[in-house]
Design an enzyme around this catalytic site. Structure first.
Site, PDB file in Angstrom:
ATOM      1  N   GLY A  46       0.900  -1.062   0.006  1.00 24.72           N
ATOM      2  CA  GLY A  46       0.024   0.054   0.131  1.00 24.72           C
ATOM      3  C   GLY A  46       0.875   1.342   0.184  1.00 24.72           C
ATOM      4  CD  GLN A  51       3.625   5.674   2.511  1.00 20.24           C
ATOM      5  OE1 GLN A  51       2.400   5.183   1.903  1.00 20.24           O
ATOM      6  NE2 GLN A  51       4.708   5.086   3.079  1.00 20.24           N
ATOM      7  CB  CYS A  88       5.513   2.335   7.328  1.00 23.01           C
ATOM      8  SG  CYS A  88       4.908   3.728   6.344  1.00 23.01           S
ATOM      9  CG  LEU A  89       6.412   0.982   1.233  1.00 27.16           C
ATOM     10  CD1 LEU A  89       5.814   1.343  -0.212  1.00 27.16           C
ATOM     11  CD2 LEU A  89       7.619  -0.088   0.827  1.00 27.16           C
ATOM     12  CG  HIS A 130      -0.139   1.381   7.066  1.00 30.01           C
ATOM     13  ND1 HIS A 130       0.594   1.079   8.152  1.00 30.01           N
ATOM     14  CD2 HIS A 130       0.216   1.938   6.485  1.00 30.01           C
ATOM     15  CE1 HIS A 130       1.944   1.338   7.829  1.00 30.01           C
ATOM     16  NE2 HIS A 130       1.682   2.167   6.732  1.00 30.01           N
ATOM     17  CD  GLU A 131      -0.906   2.505   2.843  1.00 32.94           C
ATOM     18  OE1 GLU A 131      -0.614   3.531   2.600  1.00 32.94           O
ATOM     19  OE2 GLU A 131      -0.189   1.374   3.269  1.00 32.94           O
ATOM     20  CG  HIS A 134       0.300   6.772   5.413  1.00 31.98           C
ATOM     21  ND1 HIS A 134       1.614   7.285   6.158  1.00 31.98           N
ATOM     22  CD2 HIS A 134       0.765   5.485   5.276  1.00 31.98           C
ATOM     23  CE1 HIS A 134       2.426   6.367   6.194  1.00 31.98           C
ATOM     24  NE2 HIS A 134       1.753   5.166   5.655  1.00 31.98           N
TER      25      HIS A 134
HETATM   26 ZN    ZN Z   1       3.045   3.396   5.582  1.00 32.90          ZN
END
Ligand code: ZN
Length: 155
Positions: A46, A51, A88-89, A130-131, A134
């Site tokens: 995701g 991000q 998380c990226l 999670h997304e 963000h």
């Molecule tokens: Zn993330």
């Protein structure tokens, strides 16, 4: 399409609230395509627009069941709970255990502005939460129960 730079924890853009998308145009479609390409190139499941430095309410997700594009998403129902490992990226190499609903229902628009309903269980439910967090400037570390120690992380 192009791979965009994923901003890392510490960058202020991850702490800002993203604004609603109002124009469903070519520019949005290019951004969505780039976000998907970036997610796949980084082996993520995701990615939120924050991000890649864009403060708009846009999310892409693929947990292995196909690409989901969410514009202006909203969680409208939550059921049950689960505690699983999350990463998380924007926080590479780190993982923690979070508590999330087992099931969520999400209302969002697609790339053409058409309203759709999505349901997710397990990993997909975690991803939705999670997304969408963000987009509010929230990282999973804000809701983590416990971060994993380096020797708990599988190579
Ligand atoms: Zn993330």
């Amino acid at each position: 399409m192009a791979i965009r730079n994923v901003v890392k924890e510490g960058d202020n853009v991850l702490r800002k609230k993203a604004r609603p998308v109002t124009e469903f145009n070519e520019r949005l479609h290019i951004l969505l395509d780039d976000m998907a390409e970036t997610m796949y190139a980084t082996n993520g499941v995701g990615l939120a627009a924050n991000q890649v430095g864009v403060l708009r309410r846009i999310v892409v997700i693929d947990v292995g069941e196909g690409l989901i594009e969410l514009i202006n998403p909203e969680i409208i129902e939550r059921k049950g709970s689960q505690q699983e490992v999350e990463g998380c990226l924007s926080c590479p190499g780190e993982y923690g255990i979070t508590k999330r609903p087992m099931y969520v229902k999400v209302k969002a628009q697609d790339r053409d502005g058409v309203e759709r309903i999505y349901e997710g269980e397990g990993l997909l439910a975690r991803c939705f939460c999670h997304e969408i967090d963000h987009l509010e400037g929230i990282l999973y570390k804000d809701v983590v129960i416990r971060m994993l120690a380096p020797d708990e992380i599988e190579a």
